[in-house]
Motif scaffolding. Structure first.
Motif, PDB file in Angstrom:
ATOM      1  N   SER A 121       4.799   5.110  11.853  1.00 35.06           N
ATOM      2  CA  SER A 121       3.548   4.095  10.975  1.00 35.06           C
ATOM      3  C   SER A 121       1.816   4.895  11.354  1.00 35.06           C
ATOM      4  CB  SER A 121       3.753   2.660  10.300  1.00 35.06           C
ATOM      5  OG  SER A 121       3.411   1.974  11.295  1.00 35.06           O
ATOM      6  N   GLY A 122       1.669   5.095  13.136  1.00 33.06           N
ATOM      7  CA  GLY A 122       0.937   4.743  13.626  1.00 33.06           C
ATOM      8  C   GLY A 122       0.152   6.340  13.086  1.00 33.06           C
ATOM      9  N   VAL A 123       1.352   7.137  12.798  1.00 30.74           N
ATOM     10  CA  VAL A 123       1.154   8.967  12.750  1.00 30.74           C
ATOM     11  C   VAL A 123       0.930   9.139  11.002  1.00 30.74           C
ATOM     12  CG1 VAL A 123       1.789  10.869  13.888  1.00 30.74           C
ATOM     13  CG2 VAL A 123       1.793   9.379  15.245  1.00 30.74           C
ATOM     14  N   PHE A 124       1.937   8.564  10.463  1.00 26.32           N
ATOM     15  CA  PHE A 124       1.674   9.130   9.531  1.00 26.32           C
ATOM     16  C   PHE A 124       1.909   8.462   8.351  1.00 26.32           C
ATOM     17  CE2 PHE A 124       5.114  11.789  11.784  1.00 26.32           C
ATOM     18  CZ  PHE A 124       4.561  13.050  12.083  1.00 26.32           C
ATOM     19  N   GLY A 125       1.735   6.872   8.426  1.00 28.06           N
ATOM     20  CA  GLY A 125       0.898   5.903   7.831  1.00 28.06           C
ATOM     21  C   GLY A 125       0.353   5.973   6.982  1.00 28.06           C
ATOM     22  N   GLY A 126       0.096   5.991   5.598  1.00 28.30           N
ATOM     23  CA  GLY A 126      -0.728   6.550   4.817  1.00 28.30           C
ATOM     24  C   GLY A 126      -0.942   7.961   4.160  1.00 28.30           C
ATOM     25  N   MET A 127       0.033   8.576   5.390  1.00 28.34           N
ATOM     26  CA  MET A 127      -0.032  10.328   4.546  1.00 28.34           C
ATOM     27  C   MET A 127       1.061  10.915   3.824  1.00 28.34           C
ATOM     28  SD  MET A 127      -1.274  11.328   8.780  1.00 28.34           S
ATOM     29  CE  MET A 127      -1.029  13.172   7.933  1.00 28.34           C
ATOM     30  N   VAL A 128       2.309   9.732   3.716  1.00 26.45           N
ATOM     31  CA  VAL A 128       3.646  10.157   3.459  1.00 26.45           C
ATOM     32  C   VAL A 128       4.502   8.940   2.139  1.00 26.45           C
ATOM     33  CG1 VAL A 128       3.625  11.397   5.172  1.00 26.45           C
ATOM     34  CG2 VAL A 128       5.066   9.214   5.319  1.00 26.45           C
ATOM     35  N   HIS A 129       4.500   9.186   0.957  1.00 18.88           N
ATOM     36  CA  HIS A 129       5.473   8.577  -0.245  1.00 18.88           C
ATOM     37  C   HIS A 129       6.530   7.546   1.054  1.00 18.88           C
ATOM     38  CE1 HIS A 129       3.461   9.519  -3.413  1.00 18.88           C
ATOM     39  NE2 HIS A 129       4.159  10.887  -2.728  1.00 18.88           N
ATOM     40  N   GLU A 130       6.203   6.420   1.447  1.00 18.45           N
ATOM     41  CA  GLU A 130       7.678   5.843   2.082  1.00 18.45           C
ATOM     42  C   GLU A 130       9.157   5.055   1.286  1.00 18.45           C
ATOM     43  OE1 GLU A 130       6.470   2.656   5.392  1.00 18.45           O
ATOM     44  OE2 GLU A 130       4.144   3.782   5.139  1.00 18.45           O
ATOM     45  N   PRO A 131      10.384   5.937   1.720  1.00 22.47           N
ATOM     46  CA  PRO A 131      11.177   5.664   1.439  1.00 22.47           C
ATOM     47  C   PRO A 131      11.917   3.468   0.916  1.00 22.47           C
ATOM     48  CG  PRO A 131      11.549   6.672   2.493  1.00 22.47           C
ATOM     49  CD  PRO A 131      10.441   6.523   2.618  1.00 22.47           C
TER      50      PRO A 131
END
Ligand SMILES: [Zn+2]
Length: 477
Positions: free
Chosen positions: A233-243
């Motif tokens: 989540s530190g790298v991708f949080g906010g960038m992707v739709h989370e299941p």
């Protein structure tokens, strides 16, 4: 003249012997769900067959083939088909089909039992008999044997013909039974006038009941899939739709904290409440404190007795059960789960059909998911079994109510159960005959739990009830 009263007196006189018979059965650890115990389920079938034959009944062990259990191919325990005709006027008498099961739930002393689970312990102070299977379902099954024996001892012919179908896989999904019933509906099961199952419990601890309905169930697995693998989540949080976010959003639209089902069309499938039914719920012996003690804390949605009982017996309910693929260990892992499966079920009542419920839920979930504007994908599958309901004004129930009045001095409550006994539905549908659930034990017997028990009074009076029921059924029209 010999009569049912002499049979009842005989049952009282036989008390010690009847307890000893139950003790013998409890000592056979016929756990169906554990391959290591499977031989004892066979042993139990042989024991029961011998008991039936000693009483003059025919008894045949019907093999069911093999199953795969814990990676092993093992033989399924047989179903017992047994026939006992009345000695006189058999062709003029009714034929009652009795179902019961001789397998039990697993039990180890280390689970928290106060005594050895496979030894029947008579607690003199409380008048209880402790042991696995004492109430579920060896006590009731043996109750029927006790009834036949007492008739023979006083020289009274059976008022009806009896057919027994006893299985050894009830605690393990009754594997093979439905097919066997279908296969033999035109031979062994022909000529049956009504069906009786003694394999459930009073609602509480004081008042007997007859049970005429069981809820069905549909079970759903709702999968939301996103990235190829778990992400940080530190790298991708906010960038992707989370299941998981999508899953929570959709699952939050299924049911309110007050238990109201939000899927459109579901509540409309429920048969309308009649005034006769409403009356039954008002009359039922139950207190909210019974619910509080069963749940260990007051977490009741309603503070009204009838509403509470109706929520369990005559309305559907939607429960959220779990999330597969989610992070659930202790600690603070910062994962974005790649794919998660939300699990929930809906308990069904008349007139809900599982297929209809499944399609309503699938459509609704797809629509709610579409509203999220997510690039993840959704997949939902459901499976289920229908509810069972019998007419409580049928002669089979009227006879059981009269028998209850005779033995216990009260009119039984007419209850429905929140759970399922699938064989009840199979028998009703395949044989098209009225089916009665006639419980022997009490609501606090702890079937499936530690320290399972049956009160001696329920075992002895319950045996008398089964015998009296046969006479009332014979007289009914
Ligand atoms: Zn049972």
């Amino acid at each position: 003249m010999t009569s049912i009263d002499q049979v009842l007196q005989k049952i009282d006189q036989n008390k010690e012997k009847l307890i000893a018979r139950l003790a013998e059965a409890v000592e056979i650890p016929s756990v169906s769900g554990d391959a290591a115990y499977r031989k004892h389920v066979f042993e139990m079938a042989d024991w029961l067959k011998a008991q039936l034959e000693k009483l003059g009944a025919t008894a045949e062990l019907k093999p069911l083939g093999k199953q795969n259990l814990d990676g092993q191919e093992i033989e399924l325990p047989p179903v017992i088909f047994s026939d006992l005709k009345a000695k006189t006027d058999a062709d003029k008498k009714k034929t009652i089909l009795i179902y019961g099961h001789f397998d039990v739930q697993p039990a180890l002393k280390s689970d928290g039992w106060n005594s050895e689970p496979f030894k029947l312990v008579h607690d003199e102070k409380t008048g209880r008999l402790y042991g696995r299977g004492s109430t579920d379902d060896k006590g009731p099954v043996i109750g029927w044997l006790n009834v036949i024996e007492a008739h023979q001892q006083v020289g009274l012919d059976l008022p009806v013909n009896l057919k027994f179908c006893f299985e050894g896989m009830e605690e393990s999904s009754s594997v093979g039974l439905d097919d066997l019933i279908r296969k033999h509906k035109n031979d062994f099961f022909t000529g049956v006038d009504a069906i009786c199952i003694s394999d459930n419990y009073w609602l509480g601890t004081k008042k007997p009941c007859l049970t005429h309905g069981l809820r069905g169930i549909t079970y759903f697995k709702l999968r939301i899939s996103g990235p190829q693998a778990d992400l940080h989540s530190g790298v991708f949080g906010g960038m992707v739709h989370e299941p998981m976010t999508d899953l929570f959003a959709v699952m939050s639209k299924l049911v309110t904290p007050q238990g109201e089902i939000l899927v459109p069309g579901i509540n409309e499938l429920v048969a309308p409440l009649t005034s006769e039914e409403a009356q039954r719920f008002d009359n039922m012996e139950y207190a909210l404190t019974d619910l509080h003690s069963a749940t260990g804390k007051d977490v009741a949605i309603n503070d009204d007795k009838a509403k509470t009982l109706m929520a369990r017996m005559r309305y559907p309910s939607l429960s959220l059960h779990g999330v597969e693929g989610a992070f659930s260990a202790p600690g603070a892992k910062t994962v974005i789960c790649a794919s998660v499966i939300g699990k929930f079920s809906i308990r069904l009542v008349p007139d809900m059909k599982p297929e209809k419920v499944i399609s309503l839920v699938q459509d609704y979930v797809q629509k709610e998911f579409a509203k999220l504007g997510s690039k993840n994908t959704v997949h939902i599958e459901g499976e289920g079994g229908a509810p069972w309901y019998a007419d409580p004004n049928h002669w089979n129930y009227v006879a059981a109510a009269k028998a209850t009045k005779k033995i216990y001095g009260v009119e039984p409550d007419l209850t429905r159960e929140g759970g399922s006994i699938p064989v009840a539905l199979t028998f009703s549908e395949e044989l098209q005959k009225n089916l009665l659930l006639l419980p022997m034990g009490r609501g606090d017997d702890g079937a499936h739990s530690t320290n399972e028990k049956i009160d001696i009074s329920n075992y002895i009076e319950g045996t008398k009830l089964l015998g009296t029921y046969l006479h009332e059924v014979a007289a009914a029209s």
